[in-house]
Design a protein around this motif. Structure first.
Motif, PDB file in Angstrom:
ATOM      1  N   ASP A  83      57.917 -75.733  -4.719  1.00  0.00           N
ATOM      2  CA  ASP A  83      58.099 -74.803  -3.611  1.00  0.00           C
ATOM      3  C   ASP A  83      58.531 -73.441  -4.134  1.00  0.00           C
ATOM      4  O   ASP A  83      59.594 -72.932  -3.813  1.00  0.00           O
ATOM      5  CB  ASP A  83      59.147 -75.366  -2.644  1.00  0.00           C
ATOM      6  CG  ASP A  83      58.897 -74.912  -1.219  1.00  0.00           C
ATOM      7  OD1 ASP A  83      57.920 -74.155  -1.007  1.00  0.00           O
ATOM      8  OD2 ASP A  83      59.644 -75.306  -0.326  1.00  0.00           O
ATOM      9  N   VAL A  84      57.719 -72.871  -5.006  1.00  0.00           N
ATOM     10  CA  VAL A  84      58.015 -71.583  -5.625  1.00  0.00           C
ATOM     11  C   VAL A  84      57.123 -70.515  -4.999  1.00  0.00           C
ATOM     12  O   VAL A  84      55.906 -70.661  -4.966  1.00  0.00           O
ATOM     13  CB  VAL A  84      57.795 -71.631  -7.150  1.00  0.00           C
ATOM     14  CG1 VAL A  84      58.084 -70.280  -7.782  1.00  0.00           C
ATOM     15  CG2 VAL A  84      58.686 -72.714  -7.775  1.00  0.00           C
ATOM     16  N   ASN A  85      57.752 -69.473  -4.495  1.00  0.00           N
ATOM     17  CA  ASN A  85      57.000 -68.408  -3.840  1.00  0.00           C
ATOM     18  C   ASN A  85      57.040 -67.122  -4.643  1.00  0.00           C
ATOM     19  O   ASN A  85      58.017 -66.820  -5.309  1.00  0.00           O
ATOM     20  CB  ASN A  85      57.595 -68.122  -2.459  1.00  0.00           C
ATOM     21  CG  ASN A  85      57.140 -69.139  -1.437  1.00  0.00           C
ATOM     22  OD1 ASN A  85      56.307 -69.991  -1.729  1.00  0.00           O
ATOM     23  ND2 ASN A  85      57.693 -69.061  -0.243  1.00  0.00           N
ATOM     24  N   MET A  86      55.975 -66.363  -4.548  1.00  0.00           N
ATOM     25  CA  MET A  86      55.944 -65.037  -5.148  1.00  0.00           C
ATOM     26  C   MET A  86      56.201 -64.009  -4.062  1.00  0.00           C
ATOM     27  O   MET A  86      55.535 -63.989  -3.040  1.00  0.00           O
ATOM     28  CB  MET A  86      54.581 -64.774  -5.793  1.00  0.00           C
ATOM     29  CG  MET A  86      54.491 -63.389  -6.422  1.00  0.00           C
ATOM     30  SD  MET A  86      52.835 -62.997  -7.036  1.00  0.00           S
ATOM     31  CE  MET A  86      52.742 -64.075  -8.461  1.00  0.00           C
ATOM     32  N   GLU A  87      57.217 -63.172  -4.289  1.00  0.00           N
ATOM     33  CA  GLU A  87      57.552 -62.138  -3.319  1.00  0.00           C
ATOM     34  C   GLU A  87      57.514 -60.784  -4.007  1.00  0.00           C
ATOM     35  O   GLU A  87      57.672 -60.694  -5.222  1.00  0.00           O
ATOM     36  CB  GLU A  87      58.976 -62.356  -2.773  1.00  0.00           C
ATOM     37  CG  GLU A  87      59.213 -63.726  -2.202  1.00  0.00           C
ATOM     38  CD  GLU A  87      60.694 -63.943  -1.919  1.00  0.00           C
ATOM     39  OE1 GLU A  87      61.499 -63.053  -2.248  1.00  0.00           O
ATOM     40  OE2 GLU A  87      61.021 -65.007  -1.367  1.00  0.00           O
ATOM     41  N   GLN A  88      57.358 -59.746  -3.215  1.00  0.00           N
ATOM     42  CA  GLN A  88      57.465 -58.412  -3.796  1.00  0.00           C
ATOM     43  C   GLN A  88      58.920 -58.161  -4.161  1.00  0.00           C
ATOM     44  O   GLN A  88      59.826 -58.419  -3.359  1.00  0.00           O
ATOM     45  CB  GLN A  88      56.983 -57.370  -2.780  1.00  0.00           C
ATOM     46  CG  GLN A  88      56.926 -55.974  -3.386  1.00  0.00           C
ATOM     47  CD  GLN A  88      56.292 -54.979  -2.414  1.00  0.00           C
ATOM     48  OE1 GLN A  88      55.541 -55.357  -1.534  1.00  0.00           O
ATOM     49  NE2 GLN A  88      56.628 -53.719  -2.585  1.00  0.00           N
ATOM     50  N   ALA A  89      59.167 -57.695  -5.364  1.00  0.00           N
ATOM     51  CA  ALA A  89      60.536 -57.485  -5.829  1.00  0.00           C
ATOM     52  C   ALA A  89      61.173 -56.314  -5.093  1.00  0.00           C
ATOM     53  O   ALA A  89      60.531 -55.305  -4.814  1.00  0.00           O
ATOM     54  CB  ALA A  89      60.547 -57.233  -7.327  1.00  0.00           C
ATOM     55  N   THR A  90      62.456 -56.464  -4.797  1.00  0.00           N
ATOM     56  CA  THR A  90      63.188 -55.362  -4.184  1.00  0.00           C
ATOM     57  C   THR A  90      63.591 -54.369  -5.271  1.00  0.00           C
ATOM     58  O   THR A  90      63.551 -54.675  -6.461  1.00  0.00           O
ATOM     59  CB  THR A  90      64.464 -55.873  -3.496  1.00  0.00           C
ATOM     60  OG1 THR A  90      65.340 -56.395  -4.493  1.00  0.00           O
ATOM     61  CG2 THR A  90      64.136 -56.956  -2.480  1.00  0.00           C
ATOM     62  N   ALA A  91      64.012 -53.180  -4.851  1.00  0.00           N
ATOM     63  CA  ALA A  91      64.426 -52.158  -5.817  1.00  0.00           C
ATOM     64  C   ALA A  91      65.580 -52.670  -6.667  1.00  0.00           C
ATOM     65  O   ALA A  91      65.644 -52.408  -7.872  1.00  0.00           O
ATOM     66  CB  ALA A  91      64.829 -50.880  -5.084  1.00  0.00           C
ATOM     67  N   LEU A  92      66.491 -53.407  -6.051  1.00  0.00           N
ATOM     68  CA  LEU A  92      67.634 -53.941  -6.788  1.00  0.00           C
ATOM     69  C   LEU A  92      67.172 -54.948  -7.837  1.00  0.00           C
ATOM     70  O   LEU A  92      67.638 -54.917  -8.986  1.00  0.00           O
ATOM     71  CB  LEU A  92      68.611 -54.609  -5.810  1.00  0.00           C
ATOM     72  CG  LEU A  92      69.806 -55.320  -6.474  1.00  0.00           C
ATOM     73  CD1 LEU A  92      70.657 -54.327  -7.251  1.00  0.00           C
ATOM     74  CD2 LEU A  92      70.657 -56.021  -5.421  1.00  0.00           C
ATOM     75  N   GLU A  93      66.267 -55.825  -7.450  1.00  0.00           N
ATOM     76  CA  GLU A  93      65.777 -56.830  -8.392  1.00  0.00           C
ATOM     77  C   GLU A  93      65.049 -56.173  -9.566  1.00  0.00           C
ATOM     78  O   GLU A  93      65.149 -56.632 -10.705  1.00  0.00           O
ATOM     79  CB  GLU A  93      64.863 -57.823  -7.673  1.00  0.00           C
ATOM     80  CG  GLU A  93      65.627 -58.754  -6.755  1.00  0.00           C
ATOM     81  CD  GLU A  93      64.711 -59.565  -5.862  1.00  0.00           C
ATOM     82  OE1 GLU A  93      65.145 -60.625  -5.411  1.00  0.00           O
ATOM     83  OE2 GLU A  93      63.570 -59.140  -5.607  1.00  0.00           O
ATOM     84  N   VAL A  94      64.310 -55.117  -9.291  1.00  0.00           N
ATOM     85  CA  VAL A  94      63.621 -54.399 -10.365  1.00  0.00           C
ATOM     86  C   VAL A  94      64.636 -53.780 -11.318  1.00  0.00           C
ATOM     87  O   VAL A  94      64.492 -53.852 -12.543  1.00  0.00           O
ATOM     88  CB  VAL A  94      62.692 -53.311  -9.780  1.00  0.00           C
ATOM     89  CG1 VAL A  94      62.136 -52.424 -10.900  1.00  0.00           C
ATOM     90  CG2 VAL A  94      61.561 -53.948  -8.999  1.00  0.00           C
ATOM     91  N   ALA A  95      65.709 -53.199 -10.754  1.00  0.00           N
ATOM     92  CA  ALA A  95      66.745 -52.587 -11.588  1.00  0.00           C
ATOM     93  C   ALA A  95      67.406 -53.636 -12.470  1.00  0.00           C
ATOM     94  O   ALA A  95      67.640 -53.408 -13.665  1.00  0.00           O
ATOM     95  CB  ALA A  95      67.783 -51.897 -10.706  1.00  0.00           C
TER      96      ALA A  95
END
Ligand SMILES: [Zn+2]
Length: 65
Positions: free
Chosen positions: A44-56
């Motif tokens: 049950d692994v999903n791909m989501e668009q990364a948030t700005a915080l996650e990118v940082a």
């Protein structure tokens, strides 16, 4: 037409494992987008668009290994 690959986050719904990937090229490595959670083996692994915080956070992790 080649579409630029945006940073994304792989997230497991079962155990909360997540991994943010900032693609260096259009070619994704297999380990960047696992179909099975590396922690609990859930599918049950999903791909989501990364948030700005996650990118940082991912960039800092890359800097410090
Ligand atoms: Zn998991």
């Amino acid at each position: 037409m080649v579409r630029p690959v945006r940073p994304f986050t792989m997230r497991c719904k079962d155990c909360g494992w997540s991994q943010t990937v900032i693609p260096l090229s259009d070619v994704l490595r297999f380990e960047d987008c696992p179909e099975v959670c590396p922690r609990c083996k859930s599918r049950d692994v999903n791909m989501e668009q990364a948030t700005a915080l996650e990118v940082a956070v991912a960039k800092v992790k890359r800097l410090f290994g």
